[in-house]
Design a protein around this motif. Structure first.
Motif, PDB file in Angstrom:
ATOM      1  N   ARG A  57      46.083  23.473 206.809  1.00  0.00           N
ATOM      2  CA  ARG A  57      46.293  24.873 207.146  1.00  0.00           C
ATOM      3  C   ARG A  57      46.879  25.017 208.549  1.00  0.00           C
ATOM      4  O   ARG A  57      47.771  25.834 208.790  1.00  0.00           O
ATOM      5  CB  ARG A  57      44.979  25.644 207.029  1.00  0.00           C
ATOM      6  CG  ARG A  57      45.158  27.149 207.219  1.00  0.00           C
ATOM      7  CD  ARG A  57      46.214  27.635 206.235  1.00  0.00           C
ATOM      8  NE  ARG A  57      46.736  28.924 206.581  1.00  0.00           N
ATOM      9  CZ  ARG A  57      46.394  30.037 205.938  1.00  0.00           C
ATOM     10  NH1 ARG A  57      45.543  29.994 204.940  1.00  0.00           N
ATOM     11  NH2 ARG A  57      46.934  31.178 206.278  1.00  0.00           N
ATOM     12  N   ASP A 166      48.620  32.446 202.781  1.00  0.00           N
ATOM     13  CA  ASP A 166      47.199  32.804 202.703  1.00  0.00           C
ATOM     14  C   ASP A 166      46.706  32.720 201.261  1.00  0.00           C
ATOM     15  O   ASP A 166      45.590  32.270 200.995  1.00  0.00           O
ATOM     16  CB  ASP A 166      46.963  34.221 203.250  1.00  0.00           C
ATOM     17  CG  ASP A 166      46.964  34.266 204.767  1.00  0.00           C
ATOM     18  OD1 ASP A 166      46.883  33.184 205.376  1.00  0.00           O
ATOM     19  OD2 ASP A 166      47.047  35.370 205.325  1.00  0.00           O
ATOM     20  N   SER A 170      44.447  28.903 199.750  1.00  0.00           N
ATOM     21  CA  SER A 170      43.031  29.257 199.639  1.00  0.00           C
ATOM     22  C   SER A 170      42.420  28.594 198.408  1.00  0.00           C
ATOM     23  O   SER A 170      42.788  28.897 197.275  1.00  0.00           O
ATOM     24  CB  SER A 170      42.866  30.783 199.543  1.00  0.00           C
ATOM     25  OG  SER A 170      43.344  31.410 200.716  1.00  0.00           O
ATOM     26  N   HIS A 172      39.043  27.965 196.174  1.00  0.00           N
ATOM     27  CA  HIS A 172      37.810  28.693 195.899  1.00  0.00           C
ATOM     28  C   HIS A 172      36.736  27.737 195.390  1.00  0.00           C
ATOM     29  O   HIS A 172      37.008  26.856 194.571  1.00  0.00           O
ATOM     30  CB  HIS A 172      38.077  29.792 194.872  1.00  0.00           C
ATOM     31  CG  HIS A 172      39.145  30.758 195.297  1.00  0.00           C
ATOM     32  ND1 HIS A 172      38.952  31.712 196.267  1.00  0.00           N
ATOM     33  CD2 HIS A 172      40.438  30.888 194.899  1.00  0.00           C
ATOM     34  CE1 HIS A 172      40.060  32.412 196.442  1.00  0.00           C
ATOM     35  NE2 HIS A 172      40.984  31.915 195.623  1.00  0.00           N
TER      36      HIS A 172
END
Length: 254
Positions: A57, A166, A170, A172
């Protein structure tokens, strides 16, 4: 009794044979031990999955440009995208079920370019000859999208580097480390969210740990990320190639 002393040549042959045997044994032991899989890499694979995610990231956020290509599946449908993005804009194409259109954003100004088939209604929402005339007028032109038009919010996300990253970076669920792989010839290590159900991200093991491929969970599409840091030209279209409809776009077939 006189002890036997082998000839000099025999002694040399014996010593040479011993060296060969020792070298062979060393090679065999090395092979059994296995070659270090992290040799020549950036060492990221040795880190924990959360640390790899953080490194990836950080590398992505610091890169001034990136190219995203692949398929996104959402409730609204399936989109094939090929976008080159900067911090202040982007350019590329989006293909939906019914049509393909180009997007260009420079700063806050967003432009949409499509063929006549994309524009099947006139600005009053009626079809027929008027709609066909409007479609012909708009074909191959960059149509400036007003910021207060609903289309602006919907389309500008495809040109926004931060918004797309973003969403694509991401994971989860609990982040875990997966297998090693290659993406376009570059060695990678995979990290997953929720054992893959929350997405899977392949991170480069060569150079900076850039994300190179993202598979969305639940069959939500696969996107490749490339050309990190490679600059490209980005400028507003010429006035004679642009149509400005003012505060509201004409309705389209899509």
């Amino acid at each position: 009794m006189t002890s036997f002393v082998p000839p000099v040549r025999a002694r040399r042959r014996t010593a040479s044979l011993a060296l060969v045997l020792c070298a062979g044994l060393t090679a065999a032991l090395t092979a059994c031990a296995g070659e270090d899989p992290d040799k020549g890499t950036n060492g990221v694979a040795k880190l924990s999955a959360p640390e790899i995610e953080k490194k990836a990231r950080s590398a992505a956020d610091s890169a001034p440009t990136v190219r995203l290509a692949g398929t996104l599946v959402s409730k609204g449908g399936t989109y094939k995208i090929d976008m080159r993005l900067k911090d202040r804009g982007g350019v590329g194409s989006v293909t939906s079920k019914n049509s393909t259109f180009e997007l260009l954003r420079v700063g806050e100004e967003l432009y949409l370019k499509a063929g006549a088939g994309f524009w099947s209604h006139d600005e009053h929402g009626t079809s027929g000859d008027a709609g066909g005339a409007a479609a012909d007028k708009l074909e191959g032109k960059y149509v400036k999208v007003p910021e207060d038009d609903p289309t602006y919010k919907q389309m500008s996300g495809f040109t926004d580097k931060k918004v797309l990253l973003d969403g694509l970076l991401s994971l989860h669920g609990e982040v875990g480390k997966g297998d090693r792989d290659t993406v376009r010839g570059v060695r990678t290590v995979r990290i997953t969210g929720g054992k893959g159900e929350g997405g899977a991200l392949d991170v480069s093991l060569e150079g900076k740990p850039y994300p190179l491929r993202f598979a969305r969970g639940g069959g939500g599409g696969v996107i490749t990320l490339a050309d990190w840091g490679k600059d490209f030209a980005l400028a507003a279209p010429a006035d004679d190639d642009t149509v400005d409809y003012g505060r509201q776009l004409p309705k389209s077939a899509s």
